[in-house]
Design a protein around this motif. Structure first.
Motif, PDB file in Angstrom:
ATOM      1  N   GLN A  29       0.825  -1.207   0.000  1.00  0.00           N
ATOM      2  CA  GLN A  29       0.000   0.000   0.000  1.00  0.00           C
ATOM      3  C   GLN A  29       0.859   1.257   0.000  1.00  0.00           C
ATOM      4  N   LEU A  30       1.988   1.205   0.683  1.00  0.00           N
ATOM      5  CA  LEU A  30       2.892   2.363   0.698  1.00  0.00           C
ATOM      6  C   LEU A  30       3.491   2.586  -0.687  1.00  0.00           C
ATOM      7  N   ASN A  31       3.894   1.499  -1.340  1.00  0.00           N
ATOM      8  CA  ASN A  31       4.488   1.612  -2.684  1.00  0.00           C
ATOM      9  C   ASN A  31       3.480   2.165  -3.694  1.00  0.00           C
ATOM     10  N   GLU A  32       2.208   1.786  -3.527  1.00  0.00           N
ATOM     11  CA  GLU A  32       1.175   2.296  -4.433  1.00  0.00           C
ATOM     12  C   GLU A  32       1.009   3.803  -4.315  1.00  0.00           C
ATOM     13  N   ARG A  33       1.465   4.356  -3.196  1.00  0.00           N
ATOM     14  CA  ARG A  33       1.391   5.805  -2.979  1.00  0.00           C
ATOM     15  C   ARG A  33       2.772   6.464  -3.122  1.00  0.00           C
ATOM     16  N   ASN A  34       3.662   5.733  -3.794  1.00  0.00           N
ATOM     17  CA  ASN A  34       5.013   6.235  -4.073  1.00  0.00           C
ATOM     18  C   ASN A  34       5.811   6.512  -2.802  1.00  0.00           C
ATOM     19  N   ILE A  35       5.583   5.686  -1.799  1.00  0.00           N
ATOM     20  CA  ILE A  35       6.364   5.773  -0.556  1.00  0.00           C
ATOM     21  C   ILE A  35       7.241   4.526  -0.490  1.00  0.00           C
ATOM     22  N   SER A  36       8.527   4.718  -0.512  1.00  0.00           N
ATOM     23  CA  SER A  36       9.457   3.590  -0.621  1.00  0.00           C
ATOM     24  C   SER A  36       9.810   2.953   0.712  1.00  0.00           C
ATOM     25  N   SER A  37       9.664   3.697   1.809  1.00  0.00           N
ATOM     26  CA  SER A  37      10.093   3.174   3.106  1.00  0.00           C
ATOM     27  C   SER A  37       9.130   3.586   4.212  1.00  0.00           C
ATOM     28  N   VAL A  38       8.998   2.705   5.188  1.00  0.00           N
ATOM     29  CA  VAL A  38       8.182   3.006   6.359  1.00  0.00           C
ATOM     30  C   VAL A  38       8.749   4.207   7.114  1.00  0.00           C
TER      31      VAL A  38
END
Length: 227
Positions: A199-208
């Motif tokens: 879900q993070l990758n789908e929002r262009n977030i690569s890392s927690v």
């Protein structure tokens, strides 16, 4: 002599700190917003025992502990008594005051509680009420907070008013806080770590680590705040 004085002060500070912590645990926890005037004064006196005794060379650790024990016991007995006696409870903790009754200000109660209009308006604004005309009842609680009942025409409509279906609600779960995953909440949400990363990758977030806050609700999308 100087070193001995510092050692004695250290012992008294540490001993007083530990004993105060134990005493507070025994007496029970009360939210700051729920503290009555009597609770506030009792807490000040309890802390003053340690604060004053540390700088008084005539008072040793045993006297500090004795003072804290006696005062804590008095507070504990008072709490037990107020639980059993309504009259004593009202005397020590006070009773609620109707400062607005059926839409009308009770000036006697305002004066009795040393409350002016500006202070009343501030209390109402803390409850998202910006006009006195919207208030049917306002009760000043013993702890100084205010409880209000809005007039029907000023109150917000509910699902029941519109005959809408009411779904079961649950408390949102904090999944990520300050860049760290709270695994207990993640498991409770039914997601696993891989699903979260997806879900993070789908929002262009690569890392927690890039996420300041993430919140999960069963019927809503994952709510995110990045740094």
């Amino acid at each position: 002599m100087i070193q001995l004085g510092y050692v004695q002060m250290l012992v008294e500070l540490v001993g007083g700190y530990v004993f105060l912590f134990i005493m507070v645990k025994i007496l029970g926890k009360t939210q700051i917003s729920q503290i009555t005037p009597f609770d506030f004064i009792s807490a000040l006196v309890l802390g003053e025992f340690v604060g004053s005794a540390v700088f008084d060379p005539k008072i040793n650790l045993l006297k500090i502990l004795f003072g804290i024990t006696v005062w804590g016991l008095l507070i504990y007995l008072t709490e037990l008594t107020t639980q059993k006696s309504i009259r004593l409870r009202l005397f020590l903790e006070g009773k609620p005051s109707f400062i607005i009754h059926e839409g009308k200000l009770d000036w006697k109660e305002l004066k009795k509680n040393h409350l002016d209009i500006n202070q009343l308006q501030q209390l109402l604004r803390s409850k998202d009420v910006f006009s006195l005309r919207d208030v049917e009842y306002a009760i000043l609680e013993p702890n100084g907070s205010i409880s209000i009942l809005k007039k029907q025409e000023a109150d917000k409509p509910t699902y029941k008013d519109f005959n809408l279906k009411i779904n079961k609600r649950m408390v949102p779960l904090t999944i990520i806080s300050d860049g760290e995953v709270i695994m207990e909440h993640l498991q409770e949400s039914g997601m696993d770590y891989k699903a979260l990363i997806k879900q993070l990758n789908e929002r262009n977030i690569s890392s927690v680590k890039d996420v300041a806050y993430a919140e999960w609700e069963s019927d809503k999308d994952l709510y995110l705040q990045v740094y």
